[in-house]
Design a protein around this motif. Structure first.
Motif, PDB file in Angstrom:
ATOM      1  N   VAL A 137       0.914  -1.363  -0.083  1.00  0.00           N
ATOM      2  CA  VAL A 137      -0.073  -0.037   0.083  1.00  0.00           C
ATOM      3  C   VAL A 137       0.887   1.236   0.069  1.00  0.00           C
ATOM      4  O   VAL A 137       1.871   1.444   0.755  1.00  0.00           O
ATOM      5  N   ASN A 138       0.619   2.203  -1.128  1.00  0.00           N
ATOM      6  CA  ASN A 138       1.455   3.353  -0.947  1.00  0.00           C
ATOM      7  C   ASN A 138       3.047   3.377  -0.950  1.00  0.00           C
ATOM      8  O   ASN A 138       3.863   3.748  -0.551  1.00  0.00           O
ATOM      9  N   GLY A 139       3.379   2.095  -1.575  1.00  0.00           N
ATOM     10  CA  GLY A 139       4.840   1.559  -1.796  1.00  0.00           C
ATOM     11  C   GLY A 139       5.251   0.698  -1.056  1.00  0.00           C
ATOM     12  O   GLY A 139       6.345   0.107  -1.261  1.00  0.00           O
ATOM     13  N   TYR A 140       4.694   0.585   0.239  1.00  0.00           N
ATOM     14  CA  TYR A 140       5.319  -0.203   1.265  1.00  0.00           C
ATOM     15  C   TYR A 140       4.588  -1.420   1.420  1.00  0.00           C
ATOM     16  O   TYR A 140       3.415  -1.649   1.444  1.00  0.00           O
ATOM     17  N   HIS A 141       5.397  -2.588   1.362  1.00  0.00           N
ATOM     18  CA  HIS A 141       5.144  -4.046   1.429  1.00  0.00           C
ATOM     19  C   HIS A 141       5.159  -4.687   2.774  1.00  0.00           C
ATOM     20  O   HIS A 141       5.857  -4.320   3.698  1.00  0.00           O
ATOM     21  N   THR A 142       4.143  -5.792   2.939  1.00  0.00           N
ATOM     22  CA  THR A 142       4.438  -6.632   3.901  1.00  0.00           C
ATOM     23  C   THR A 142       4.399  -7.994   3.101  1.00  0.00           C
ATOM     24  O   THR A 142       3.909  -8.179   1.892  1.00  0.00           O
ATOM     25  N   ASP A 143       5.024  -9.181   3.709  1.00  0.00           N
ATOM     26  CA  ASP A 143       4.943 -10.411   3.179  1.00  0.00           C
ATOM     27  C   ASP A 143       4.482 -11.497   3.885  1.00  0.00           C
ATOM     28  O   ASP A 143       4.706 -11.466   5.122  1.00  0.00           O
ATOM     29  N   LYS A 144       3.559 -12.182   3.518  1.00  0.00           N
ATOM     30  CA  LYS A 144       2.851 -13.199   4.088  1.00  0.00           C
ATOM     31  C   LYS A 144       2.571 -14.519   3.213  1.00  0.00           C
ATOM     32  O   LYS A 144       2.267 -14.131   2.003  1.00  0.00           O
ATOM     33  N   THR A 145       2.651 -15.680   3.782  1.00  0.00           N
ATOM     34  CA  THR A 145       2.415 -16.794   3.170  1.00  0.00           C
ATOM     35  C   THR A 145       1.154 -17.644   3.816  1.00  0.00           C
ATOM     36  O   THR A 145       1.366 -17.658   4.976  1.00  0.00           O
ATOM     37  N   GLN A 146       0.398 -18.156   3.084  1.00  0.00           N
ATOM     38  CA  GLN A 146      -0.831 -18.905   3.453  1.00  0.00           C
ATOM     39  C   GLN A 146      -0.892 -20.180   2.558  1.00  0.00           C
ATOM     40  O   GLN A 146      -0.818 -20.201   1.557  1.00  0.00           O
ATOM     41  N   VAL A 147      -0.876 -21.295   3.358  1.00  0.00           N
ATOM     42  CA  VAL A 147      -1.394 -22.881   2.674  1.00  0.00           C
ATOM     43  C   VAL A 147      -2.580 -23.063   3.072  1.00  0.00           C
ATOM     44  O   VAL A 147      -3.223 -23.035   3.981  1.00  0.00           O
ATOM     45  N   TYR A 148      -3.298 -23.646   1.898  1.00  0.00           N
ATOM     46  CA  TYR A 148      -4.696 -24.137   1.839  1.00  0.00           C
ATOM     47  C   TYR A 148      -4.726 -25.715   1.544  1.00  0.00           C
ATOM     48  O   TYR A 148      -3.734 -26.093   0.967  1.00  0.00           O
ATOM     49  N   PHE A 149      -5.809 -26.119   1.964  1.00  0.00           N
ATOM     50  CA  PHE A 149      -6.029 -27.439   1.549  1.00  0.00           C
ATOM     51  C   PHE A 149      -7.310 -27.699   0.991  1.00  0.00           C
ATOM     52  O   PHE A 149      -8.463 -27.400   1.720  1.00  0.00           O
ATOM     53  N   PHE A 150      -7.637 -28.056  -0.291  1.00  0.00           N
ATOM     54  CA  PHE A 150      -8.741 -28.029  -0.840  1.00  0.00           C
ATOM     55  C   PHE A 150      -9.619 -29.126  -1.212  1.00  0.00           C
ATOM     56  O   PHE A 150      -9.110 -30.379  -1.688  1.00  0.00           O
ATOM     57  N   THR A 151     -10.773 -29.075  -0.572  1.00  0.00           N
ATOM     58  CA  THR A 151     -11.700 -30.576  -0.255  1.00  0.00           C
ATOM     59  C   THR A 151     -12.965 -30.206  -1.326  1.00  0.00           C
ATOM     60  O   THR A 151     -13.560 -31.290  -1.553  1.00  0.00           O
ATOM     61  N   ASP A 152     -13.353 -28.828  -1.442  1.00  0.00           N
ATOM     62  CA  ASP A 152     -14.602 -28.575  -2.277  1.00  0.00           C
ATOM     63  C   ASP A 152     -15.569 -29.097  -1.353  1.00  0.00           C
ATOM     64  O   ASP A 152     -16.689 -29.662  -1.959  1.00  0.00           O
ATOM     65  N   GLY A 153     -15.430 -29.027  -0.169  1.00  0.00           N
ATOM     66  CA  GLY A 153     -16.665 -29.521   0.750  1.00  0.00           C
ATOM     67  C   GLY A 153     -16.750 -31.278   0.939  1.00  0.00           C
ATOM     68  O   GLY A 153     -17.537 -31.559   1.532  1.00  0.00           O
ATOM     69  N   ASP A 154     -15.911 -31.752   0.682  1.00  0.00           N
ATOM     70  CA  ASP A 154     -16.003 -33.410   0.666  1.00  0.00           C
ATOM     71  C   ASP A 154     -14.936 -33.696   1.966  1.00  0.00           C
ATOM     72  O   ASP A 154     -13.720 -33.730   1.913  1.00  0.00           O
ATOM     73  N   SER A 155     -15.719 -34.086   3.089  1.00  0.00           N
ATOM     74  CA  SER A 155     -14.982 -34.255   4.005  1.00  0.00           C
ATOM     75  C   SER A 155     -13.999 -35.437   4.230  1.00  0.00           C
ATOM     76  O   SER A 155     -13.288 -35.685   5.129  1.00  0.00           O
ATOM     77  N   ARG A 156     -14.117 -36.288   3.262  1.00  0.00           N
ATOM     78  CA  ARG A 156     -13.378 -37.814   2.999  1.00  0.00           C
ATOM     79  C   ARG A 156     -12.100 -37.038   2.989  1.00  0.00           C
ATOM     80  O   ARG A 156     -11.146 -38.170   3.286  1.00  0.00           O
ATOM     81  N   TRP A 157     -11.701 -35.983   2.288  1.00  0.00           N
ATOM     82  CA  TRP A 157     -10.145 -35.690   2.076  1.00  0.00           C
ATOM     83  C   TRP A 157      -9.606 -35.299   3.427  1.00  0.00           C
ATOM     84  O   TRP A 157     -10.282 -34.443   4.110  1.00  0.00           O
ATOM     85  N   ARG A 158      -8.346 -35.785   3.804  1.00  0.00           N
ATOM     86  CA  ARG A 158      -7.663 -35.373   4.772  1.00  0.00           C
ATOM     87  C   ARG A 158      -6.262 -34.926   4.380  1.00  0.00           C
ATOM     88  O   ARG A 158      -5.613 -35.488   3.590  1.00  0.00           O
ATOM     89  N   ILE A 159      -5.637 -33.868   5.306  1.00  0.00           N
ATOM     90  CA  ILE A 159      -4.436 -33.419   4.959  1.00  0.00           C
ATOM     91  C   ILE A 159      -3.263 -34.592   5.576  1.00  0.00           C
ATOM     92  O   ILE A 159      -3.550 -34.907   6.696  1.00  0.00           O
ATOM     93  N   PRO A 160      -2.526 -34.949   4.818  1.00  0.00           N
ATOM     94  CA  PRO A 160      -1.505 -35.979   5.236  1.00  0.00           C
ATOM     95  C   PRO A 160      -0.726 -35.516   6.417  1.00  0.00           C
ATOM     96  O   PRO A 160      -0.430 -34.396   6.603  1.00  0.00           O
ATOM     97  N   THR A 161      -0.413 -36.744   7.141  1.00  0.00           N
ATOM     98  CA  THR A 161      -0.047 -36.439   8.498  1.00  0.00           C
ATOM     99  C   THR A 161       1.337 -35.732   8.496  1.00  0.00           C
ATOM    100  O   THR A 161       1.812 -34.758   9.014  1.00  0.00           O
ATOM    101  N   ALA A 162       2.136 -35.982   7.637  1.00  0.00           N
ATOM    102  CA  ALA A 162       3.642 -35.659   7.279  1.00  0.00           C
ATOM    103  C   ALA A 162       3.288 -34.140   6.918  1.00  0.00           C
ATOM    104  O   ALA A 162       4.238 -33.301   7.356  1.00  0.00           O
ATOM    105  N   ALA A 163       2.584 -33.610   6.307  1.00  0.00           N
ATOM    106  CA  ALA A 163       2.297 -32.098   5.785  1.00  0.00           C
ATOM    107  C   ALA A 163       1.871 -31.578   7.267  1.00  0.00           C
ATOM    108  O   ALA A 163       2.293 -30.204   7.421  1.00  0.00           O
ATOM    109  N   LEU A 164       0.976 -32.148   7.948  1.00  0.00           N
ATOM    110  CA  LEU A 164       0.400 -31.236   9.089  1.00  0.00           C
ATOM    111  C   LEU A 164       1.651 -31.191   9.951  1.00  0.00           C
ATOM    112  O   LEU A 164       1.696 -30.069  10.650  1.00  0.00           O
ATOM    113  N   GLU A 165       2.472 -31.933  10.242  1.00  0.00           N
ATOM    114  CA  GLU A 165       3.456 -32.278  11.135  1.00  0.00           C
ATOM    115  C   GLU A 165       4.616 -31.019  10.873  1.00  0.00           C
ATOM    116  O   GLU A 165       5.095 -30.063  11.601  1.00  0.00           O
TER     117      GLU A 165
END
Length: 409
Positions: free
Chosen positions: A261-289
Motif C-alpha cells: 500500500v502506497n509503496g510499502y510492502h508486507t510479506d505473508k504466506t498461507q497454505v490451503y487444503f482444497f476439499t471442495d466440501g468433501d470431508s473425506r479428504w484429509r491433510i497428510p500427517t507428514a504435511a500437518l507435522e
C-alpha cells in the motif's frame, strides 16, 4: 501519534530531511572520504525525494541536495515536498554542472543497479577521483522505518491478513487453473486495496505479484531465491501460474504474496487444503507435522527480533536446534534449499537485513523483517508460514496476523 494522523500519502518535508540527515551520517561513518553521492534508482529516489521520476539525485558532503529531472519535472514538483530550488529540470547531464560542479571527487553510486553505460556517459561531463558503492549504506538507512512508514506498513499488513485468510479461499474452485486463479486473485486484490505491484531489489527478478502453486507445482525449481516453487506458464514466463494445472479436491494451495500500500510492502504466506466440501479428504500427517513445526520456528524467531540481536546468530541458533531429519527439504525442496530464514522488507520486498550467515550487524528498533520457515513435502507441496514483524524491545510484533494452520476450503 495515531496512525490516522500520519497516513498522508506523500512523505512530508520533515520526513525527507530526516532521511537525508541519516544518510549523510551513515556515509560519514562508513565512507569518511566521500564527496558526492549520485542516485539513479527510482525506489531510492522515492525514499529520499517522495517522487519516482526519470532523473538523478545528487547529495554533496556539505548537505546540498539536488533532484535533476528529465521526465516528469511537473510531476516531481507536484509530488515531492523538497524545496522548489532543489528540484531542477534536466535535458542533458550538462545542465547539472552549474549546480554541482564538474569535480565530484570521491564519488559513490548504487553500483548494484547503475548501468555501466550511464557511468561512462557521466564521466564525459564530471571528473571523479574514485568510484565506489554506497548500496549497503542506503540499505542500512532504509532498514529503520519511521512512524510514517510504519503506519503504511501496518495498513498493508492488516489488509494482507484479511485478504489471504478470508478472500483467497473464496476464489478456490474445482477445475480452476493456476493462471486463472492468479488472474482472479490479482483482480480481487486490486479491488481490496493492493497497490498492484510487488517490487524487488534483486537483479533481474520477476515473480509477477507473488508465487502460487497447486500441489506438487509449489515444489518445482525456479530462478527465484525463495523456499517455494512454481512451474509457471513456460520457460519464457516461469511464474504467474500454469494454464494446464487445475485445482482438484485433495490439492494443497501455496500462496506466497507480497502485498503493498502506497509503496510499502508486507510479506505473508498461507497454505490451503482444497476439499471442495468433501470431508473425506484429509491433510497428510507428514504435511500437518511439517507445517506445525514451521509455525513453532516462526514463533521462536519472532521472539528473538529485539534490538541488539544479530541476524547471523538468530539463524545459527535456529538451524542448529533442528534435527538432521527435519532439515531435509527445509527451506526448499531437494537440493534447492535457500540459506536464510527471513529478510528485511519495506519499499522493496527483499531488503536489509537478512536472517542468514554473514549479517552480523545488530538489529535495531523499528526494523521490519519477514520470517518465512517453510518445508517441501513430497507429493503434497510446500508448507510453512511467512509473516512480517516489527523489531521491538519486547520481540517481534507481527503486522500480518501471525502464522496460521493450513486452512481447509
Amino acid at each position: 501519534m495515531k496512525d490516522e494522523r500520519i497516513l498522508e500519502q506523500n512523505a512530508a518535508r520533515e520526513e525527507l530531511d530526516g532521511r537525508r540527515e541519516r544518510f549523510l551520517a551513515q556515509m560519514e561513518e562508513e565512507h569518511p572520504d566521500w564527496t558526492t553521492a549520485v542516485l539513479v534508482d527510482r525506489v531510492n529516489m522515492l525514499y529520499f525525494c517522495g517522487t519516482m521520476q526519470d532523473g538523478i539525485l545528487v547529495f554533496r558532503r556539505d548537505g546540498a541536495r539536488f533532484l535533476f529531472v528529465r521526465r516528469s519535472f511537473e510531476r516531481a514538483c507536484d509530488e515531492s515536498r523538497l524545496p522548489t530550488d532543489e528540484i531542477l529540470p534536466m535535458r542533458s547531464f550538462r545542465d547539472m554542472i552549474p549546480h554541482v560542479g564538474e569535480n565530484w571527487g570521491e564519488t559513490y553510486f548504487e553500483l548494484e543497479v547503475l548501468p555501466v553505460a550511464m557511468l561512462e556517459r557521466l564521466r564525459r561531463y564530471f571528473r571523479m577521483d574514485a568510484v565506489a558503492s554506497m548500496d549497503r549504506s542506503i540499505s542500512k538507512v532504509r532498514a529503520i522505518k519511521s512512524a510514517w512508514e510504519l503506519a503504511w506498513m501496518r495498513k498493508s499488513g492488516e489488509e494482507h491478513r484479511v485478504f489471504l485468510e478470508e478472500k483467497i479461499p473464496e476464489l478456490l474452485r474445482t477445475g480452476i487453473s493456476e493462471a486463472d486463479f492468479a488472474a482472479a486473485l490479482y483482480d480481487s486484490a486490486l479491488r481490496f486495496g493492493y497497490q498492484g505491484v510487488s517490487r524487488f531489489s534483486m537483479f533481474q527478478n520477476e515473480v509477477g505479484f507473488g508465487q502460487y502453486g497447486f500441489g506438487e507445482n509449489s515444489l518445482y525449481p525456479t530462478n527465484f531465491d525463495g523456499p517455494g516453487g512454481s512451474r509457471g506458464m513456460s520457460a519464457a514466463i516461469p511464474f504467474i501460474g500454469s494454464r494446464e494445472r487445475t485445482l482438484q479436491p485433495g490439492d494443497s494451495v501455496f500462496a506466497d504474496m507480497g502485498y503493498g500500500v502506497n509503496g510499502y510492502h508486507t510479506d505473508k504466506t498461507q497454505v490451503y487444503f482444497f476439499t471442495d466440501g468433501d470431508s473425506r479428504w484429509r491433510i497428510p500427517t507428514a504435511a500437518l507435522e511439517a507445517h506445525e513445526a514451521c509455525r513453532e520456528i516462526q514463533i521462536r524467531v519472532a521472539s528473538m527480533l529485539r534490538p541488539g540481536a544479530r541476524p547471523s546468530e538468530i539463524y545459527r541458533e535456529i538451524m542448529e536446534s533442528l534435527s538432521s531429519e527435519f532439515l531435509v527439504n527445509f527451506q526448499g525442496f531437494g537440493s534447492r534449499q535457500v540459506k536464510f530464514l527471513g529478510h528485511g522488507i519495506g519499499l522493496h520486498v527483499d531488503e536489509y537485513p537478512v536472517l542468514a550467515r554473514g549479517f552480523d550487524d545488530p538489529l535495531e528498533e523499528n526494523m521490519v523483517l519477514a520470517v518465512e520457515p517453510k518445508k517441501g513435502v513430497a507429493e503434497f507441496g510446500t508448507v510453512g508460514v511467512e509473516d512480517t514483524y516489527l523489531v521491538t524491545t519486547a520481540g517481534g510484533v507481527c503486522l500480518t496476523g501471525g502464522g496460521r494452520e493450513i486452512l481447509v476450503r
